[in-house]
Scaffold this motif. Structure first.
Motif, PDB file in Angstrom:
ATOM      1  N   MET A   1       0.832  -1.209   0.000  1.00 14.18           N
ATOM      2  CA  MET A   1       0.000   0.000   0.000  1.00 14.18           C
ATOM      3  C   MET A   1       0.870   1.264   0.000  1.00 14.18           C
ATOM      4  O   MET A   1       1.888   1.338   0.668  1.00 14.18           O
ATOM      5  CB  MET A   1      -0.891  -0.018   1.256  1.00 14.18           C
ATOM      6  N   MET A   2       0.438   2.196  -0.760  1.00 13.71           N
ATOM      7  CA  MET A   2       1.197   3.439  -0.887  1.00 13.71           C
ATOM      8  C   MET A   2       1.119   4.245   0.409  1.00 13.71           C
ATOM      9  O   MET A   2       0.124   4.226   1.109  1.00 13.71           O
ATOM     10  CB  MET A   2       0.556   4.230  -2.030  1.00 13.71           C
ATOM     11  N   ASP A   3       2.199   4.902   0.717  1.00 14.97           N
ATOM     12  CA  ASP A   3       2.226   5.764   1.891  1.00 14.97           C
ATOM     13  C   ASP A   3       1.076   6.781   1.804  1.00 14.97           C
ATOM     14  O   ASP A   3       0.965   7.523   0.832  1.00 14.97           O
ATOM     15  CB  ASP A   3       3.581   6.484   1.942  1.00 14.97           C
ATOM     16  N   GLU A   4       0.238   6.793   2.836  1.00 12.74           N
ATOM     17  CA  GLU A   4      -0.936   7.668   2.796  1.00 12.74           C
ATOM     18  C   GLU A   4      -0.569   9.127   2.587  1.00 12.74           C
ATOM     19  O   GLU A   4      -1.245   9.859   1.865  1.00 12.74           O
ATOM     20  CB  GLU A   4      -1.742   7.552   4.104  1.00 12.74           C
ATOM     21  N   LEU A   5       0.512   9.512   3.250  1.00 12.12           N
ATOM     22  CA  LEU A   5       0.883  10.912   3.178  1.00 12.12           C
ATOM     23  C   LEU A   5       1.362  11.300   1.774  1.00 12.12           C
ATOM     24  O   LEU A   5       1.184  12.437   1.345  1.00 12.12           O
ATOM     25  CB  LEU A   5       1.964  11.209   4.218  1.00 12.12           C
ATOM     26  N   GLU A   6       1.948  10.317   1.085  1.00 10.40           N
ATOM     27  CA  GLU A   6       2.379  10.590  -0.293  1.00 10.40           C
ATOM     28  C   GLU A   6       1.168  10.860  -1.184  1.00 10.40           C
ATOM     29  O   GLU A   6       1.193  11.697  -2.077  1.00 10.40           O
ATOM     30  CB  GLU A   6       3.193   9.418  -0.848  1.00 10.40           C
TER      31      GLU A   6
ATOM     32  N   TYR B 110      -7.557  14.805   5.022  1.00  7.76           N
ATOM     33  CA  TYR B 110      -7.690  16.266   5.124  1.00  7.76           C
ATOM     34  C   TYR B 110      -8.357  16.648   6.431  1.00  7.76           C
ATOM     35  O   TYR B 110      -7.939  17.591   7.110  1.00  7.76           O
ATOM     36  CB  TYR B 110      -8.498  16.822   3.940  1.00  7.76           C
ATOM     37  N   ASN B 111      -9.369  15.893   6.772  1.00  8.88           N
ATOM     38  CA  ASN B 111     -10.045  16.149   8.046  1.00  8.88           C
ATOM     39  C   ASN B 111      -9.108  15.997   9.221  1.00  8.88           C
ATOM     40  O   ASN B 111      -9.091  16.817  10.136  1.00  8.88           O
ATOM     41  CB  ASN B 111     -11.227  15.194   8.218  1.00  8.88           C
ATOM     42  N   ALA B 112      -8.317  14.908   9.179  1.00  8.99           N
ATOM     43  CA  ALA B 112      -7.400  14.631  10.279  1.00  8.99           C
ATOM     44  C   ALA B 112      -6.347  15.737  10.388  1.00  8.99           C
ATOM     45  O   ALA B 112      -6.038  16.200  11.484  1.00  8.99           O
ATOM     46  CB  ALA B 112      -6.724  13.284  10.067  1.00  8.99           C
ATOM     47  N   VAL B 113      -5.831  16.172   9.247  1.00  5.69           N
ATOM     48  CA  VAL B 113      -4.790  17.208   9.254  1.00  5.69           C
ATOM     49  C   VAL B 113      -5.333  18.507   9.846  1.00  5.69           C
ATOM     50  O   VAL B 113      -4.672  19.187  10.621  1.00  5.69           O
ATOM     51  CB  VAL B 113      -4.249  17.450   7.819  1.00  5.69           C
ATOM     52  N   ASP B 118      -1.791  23.776  15.891  1.00  2.47           N
ATOM     53  CA  ASP B 118      -1.200  24.765  14.971  1.00  2.47           C
ATOM     54  C   ASP B 118       0.212  24.396  14.522  1.00  2.47           C
ATOM     55  O   ASP B 118       0.572  24.566  13.363  1.00  2.47           O
ATOM     56  CB  ASP B 118      -1.147  26.142  15.651  1.00  2.47           C
ATOM     57  N   VAL B 119       1.007  23.914  15.465  1.00  8.10           N
ATOM     58  CA  VAL B 119       2.401  23.634  15.139  1.00  8.10           C
ATOM     59  C   VAL B 119       2.520  22.369  14.277  1.00  8.10           C
ATOM     60  O   VAL B 119       3.243  22.352  13.276  1.00  8.10           O
ATOM     61  CB  VAL B 119       3.234  23.505  16.423  1.00  8.10           C
ATOM     62  N   ASP B 120       1.788  21.330  14.659  1.00  6.58           N
ATOM     63  CA  ASP B 120       1.784  20.095  13.855  1.00  6.58           C
ATOM     64  C   ASP B 120       1.326  20.382  12.424  1.00  6.58           C
ATOM     65  O   ASP B 120       1.849  19.843  11.456  1.00  6.58           O
ATOM     66  CB  ASP B 120       0.843  19.048  14.470  1.00  6.58           C
ATOM     67  N   LYS B 121       0.347  21.249  12.327  1.00  2.00           N
ATOM     68  CA  LYS B 121      -0.177  21.617  11.026  1.00  2.00           C
ATOM     69  C   LYS B 121       0.914  22.251  10.168  1.00  2.00           C
ATOM     70  O   LYS B 121       1.034  21.974   8.980  1.00  2.00           O
ATOM     71  CB  LYS B 121      -1.295  22.641  11.226  1.00  2.00           C
ATOM     72  N   ALA B 122       1.691  23.123  10.806  1.00  2.00           N
ATOM     73  CA  ALA B 122       2.777  23.795  10.087  1.00  2.00           C
ATOM     74  C   ALA B 122       3.772  22.763   9.558  1.00  2.00           C
ATOM     75  O   ALA B 122       4.253  22.848   8.427  1.00  2.00           O
ATOM     76  CB  ALA B 122       3.479  24.791  11.004  1.00  2.00           C
ATOM     77  N   LEU B 123       4.054  21.779  10.389  1.00  2.00           N
ATOM     78  CA  LEU B 123       4.985  20.707  10.012  1.00  2.00           C
ATOM     79  C   LEU B 123       4.453  19.956   8.792  1.00  2.00           C
ATOM     80  O   LEU B 123       5.163  19.738   7.806  1.00  2.00           O
ATOM     81  CB  LEU B 123       5.124  19.763  11.209  1.00  2.00           C
ATOM     82  N   VAL B 124       3.199  19.554   8.870  1.00  2.00           N
ATOM     83  CA  VAL B 124       2.584  18.814   7.765  1.00  2.00           C
ATOM     84  C   VAL B 124       2.541  19.682   6.511  1.00  2.00           C
ATOM     85  O   VAL B 124       2.840  19.226   5.407  1.00  2.00           O
ATOM     86  CB  VAL B 124       1.156  18.345   8.136  1.00  2.00           C
ATOM     87  N   LEU B 126       4.532  22.123   5.561  1.00  2.00           N
ATOM     88  CA  LEU B 126       5.845  22.220   4.912  1.00  2.00           C
ATOM     89  C   LEU B 126       6.211  20.905   4.234  1.00  2.00           C
ATOM     90  O   LEU B 126       6.814  20.882   3.164  1.00  2.00           O
ATOM     91  CB  LEU B 126       6.906  22.619   5.939  1.00  2.00           C
ATOM     92  N   TYR B 127       5.815  19.802   4.867  1.00  2.00           N
ATOM     93  CA  TYR B 127       6.070  18.488   4.283  1.00  2.00           C
ATOM     94  C   TYR B 127       5.303  18.329   2.970  1.00  2.00           C
ATOM     95  O   TYR B 127       5.849  17.881   1.963  1.00  2.00           O
ATOM     96  CB  TYR B 127       5.661  17.412   5.287  1.00  2.00           C
ATOM     97  N   LEU B 128       4.053  18.717   2.982  1.00  2.00           N
ATOM     98  CA  LEU B 128       3.230  18.609   1.766  1.00  2.00           C
ATOM     99  C   LEU B 128       3.766  19.518   0.658  1.00  2.00           C
ATOM    100  O   LEU B 128       3.615  19.230  -0.522  1.00  2.00           O
ATOM    101  CB  LEU B 128       1.773  18.986   2.064  1.00  2.00           C
ATOM    102  N   GLU B 129       4.400  20.611   1.063  1.00  2.00           N
ATOM    103  CA  GLU B 129       4.980  21.523   0.078  1.00  2.00           C
ATOM    104  C   GLU B 129       6.351  21.042  -0.388  1.00  2.00           C
ATOM    105  O   GLU B 129       7.069  21.773  -1.072  1.00  2.00           O
ATOM    106  CB  GLU B 129       5.110  22.923   0.687  1.00  2.00           C
TER     107      GLU B 129
END
Lengths: 215, 164
Positions: A1-6, B110-113, B118-124, B126-129
């Motif tokens: 399964m693909m990494d969900e976050l990816e 998306y709901n979970a994120v 606030d800080v965890d969100k910032a981390l995610v 930047l990761y998504l970017e």
């Protein structure tokens, strides 16, 4: 399964098309709007806190109160406490300004939060100092009444109550002043801590979150 | 001179506005708050602009100021309730081929994120970017190792949400 976050990342990076697009003019208008940031609020409220106790002296009733102090034989205390107060106030304003200047959105999140909380702390110490001074002045007034022969006359009242002895009157006056002192200090303290409690809740929470990450 | 600076700034922001919109999307729930936050970030960017001397890319510098504003400076004017129209536009799933399982998963994520702090969100964010851990760590002011550890924890949290 693909990494969900990816999966999420892939979707996220395709989002651009759905985002609103503002024109040059719309953005240009925005740069002249007033900021409503927490730092600005803290700055404004702090300025008010520094000014209000001093503006009170301008009220006619306050000047009358000053005369009562002199009549109670507390003129010297007033002078010394004023000199002390202004020295400390100047120090606090200097310290506040220095810290306020250090706040920059170009710092990393943790440092920014820390600098804001530090600035806030300066004002907190200032307010604690003022509250102590207010309370102390009530206590000194009580002592003044205790030492004065005719406190009623000193306070500007000429009538002499008939069915109460001078000693009883003195005790009542002292008790009233002390109770008033406690109440005024507590009420002012509550208003102050409530105000900042609300304003700083988010900052404190986020700072804690960041600090915990680094343990 | 000032006019030049204004023009230059607004042009750059216009080009890079998606970054700010994305931050607003994550940190707000309705269109009014979105616009509010966008405006505050724009003001903060403009205020900091004279200090930005092109040492880093305009966009890199933007990430920092925008996130700082969202995490620290922005005051929500009221408790905002997620509005349906905003949700459906911002979180419309953009899969090329319609895949119900995938869509369901993305919605849950998306709901979970958005429920993260606030800080965890910032981390995610930047990761998504697609920022590397060094940049994430520098933006937030934590160590690179801790940024990695924290990100792994968030990943696991999302996994449990998706596969209960």
């Amino acid at each position: 399964m693909m990494d969900e976050l990816e999966l999420l990342k892939r979707d996220w990076q395709k989002k651009d098309k759905q985002l609103p697009q503002l024109s040059f003019d719309e953005i240009y208008k925005m740069i002249w709007k007033k900021s409503s940031s927490i730092v600005k609020w803290i700055f404004l409220i702090s300025i008010i806190e520094f000014l209000v106790p001093h503006l009170l002296y301008l009220l006619p009733s306050m000047s009358k109160n000053l005369a009562v102090w002199k009549d109670l034989g507390l003129g010297n205390f007033l002078l010394i406490s004023n000199v002390l107060q202004y020295t400390v106030v100047l120090f606090f304003i200097f310290q506040f300004y220095r810290r306020y200047r250090e706040i920059s959105t170009l710092d990393n999140a943790k440092k920014l939060l820390l600098n804001i909380l530090k600035t806030r702390k300066t004002v907190k110490y200032y307010v604690i100092f003022c509250l102590s001074l207010i309370f102390l002045s009530f206590i000194v007034m009580a002592v003044g009444i205790y030492l004065n022969e005719d406190p009623m006359a000193a306070m500007g009242y000429s009538y002499q109550p008939e069915n109460i002895s001078r000693e009883q009157l003195k005790t009542t006056l002292i008790a009233t002043v002390v109770v008033l002192g406690v109440v005024v200090t507590l009420v002012m303290g509550c208003i102050y801590f409530l105000l900042y409690g609300i304003l700083l809740k988010k900052l404190k929470k986020n700072y804690k979150e960041l600090k915990e990450m680094d343990i | 001179m000032t006019k030049d600076l204004e023009h230059q700034f607004v042009t750059e922001l216009e080009h890079n506005q998606n970054i700010v919109h994305k931050v607003c999307t994550l940190y707000t729930n309705d269109r009014d708050s979105h616009n509010d936050l966008f405006q505050e970030i724009t003001i903060q960017l403009w205020k900091a602009y004279p200090k930005f001397r092109g040492e880093s890319k305009f966009s890199t510098w933007m990430y920092r100021v925008a996130l700082n504003t969202a995490i620290t400076l922005y005051r929500k004017s009221k408790k905002s309730i997620p509005t349906q129209d905003y949700e459906s536009v911002m979180f419309k799933i953009t899969a090329d081929e319609y895949d119900p399982t995938e869509e369901q998963q993305l919605k849950l994520m998306y709901n979970a994120v958005r429920q993260l702090g606030d800080v965890d969100k910032a981390l995610v964010f930047l990761y998504l970017e697609d920022k590397d851990y060094r940049e994430i760590a520098e933006t937030l002011g934590i160590t690179e190792v801790n940024a990695r550890v924290k990100m792994n924890r968030i990943k696991n949290k999302l996994k449990t949400i998706l596969n209960p």
